[in-house]
Design an enzyme around this catalytic site. Structure first.
Site: not given
Length: 159
Positions: A6, A10, A22-23, A77, A79
């Site tokens: 990454r 970011k 990742c989406s 995160e 999620e």
């Protein structure tokens, strides 16, 4: 296996190594075709793969994974990630705002390659690596049979 690092720009997990990309679907819609549309959009944006090379029929929606990681204490995160496999020979032209480097790692070299990385692995990819990657990778020839898109996996690592 396609691995990327990454970009240092970011917000979350800069300079970490991770999976291809990742989406997230634009809408709260769990239809497989919407999840694949989101993945195609993100692969085009992050990896520069032209949309006409991202045939929706070549995607396998494997499962969903619930995870939580506090990150750096400011950004983290919590999620549910949608895990998809895409198998094809495509042209890659990474977006430098997203990816600082990338490589393809053969299965036979993967475990010995990881310790050579110059940075950490993202928590979601590390979790998938520990719990499902070997099973999936060993069964690419029948990957659709292993798909469980209706499930949400929650992997617990014993400390």
């Amino acid at each position: 296996m396609f691995l990327q690092r990454r970009s240092s720009q970011k917000v979350t997990y800069p300079d970490y190594y991770t999976n291809a990309c990742c989406s997230h679907p634009l809408y709260i819609d769990e239809k497989p075709e919407e999840i694949i549309t989101a993945a195609r959009r993100r692969m085009n944006h992050e990896l520069g793969i032209p949309l006409d090379q991202l045939d929706p029929e070549l995607f396998t929606f494997m499962t969903r994974v619930h995870y939580h990681d506090p990150g750096d204490g400011v950004w983290g995160e919590h999620e549910i990630d949608h895990i998809l496999f895409f198998q094809s020979d495509v042209k890659v032209k990474p977006n430098s705002d997203e990816i600082s480097e990338y490589c393809f790692v053969p299965k036979a070299e993967f475990n010995s390659f990881l310790p050579t990385l110059e940075g950490p692995i993202t928590p979601w990819f590390n979790m998938i690596r520990r719990h499902r990657l070997k099973l999936w990778w060993d069964n690419l020839h029948r990957i659709k049979e292993l798909a469980e898109p209706e499930k949400i996996q929650k992997f617990v690592d014993k400390k």
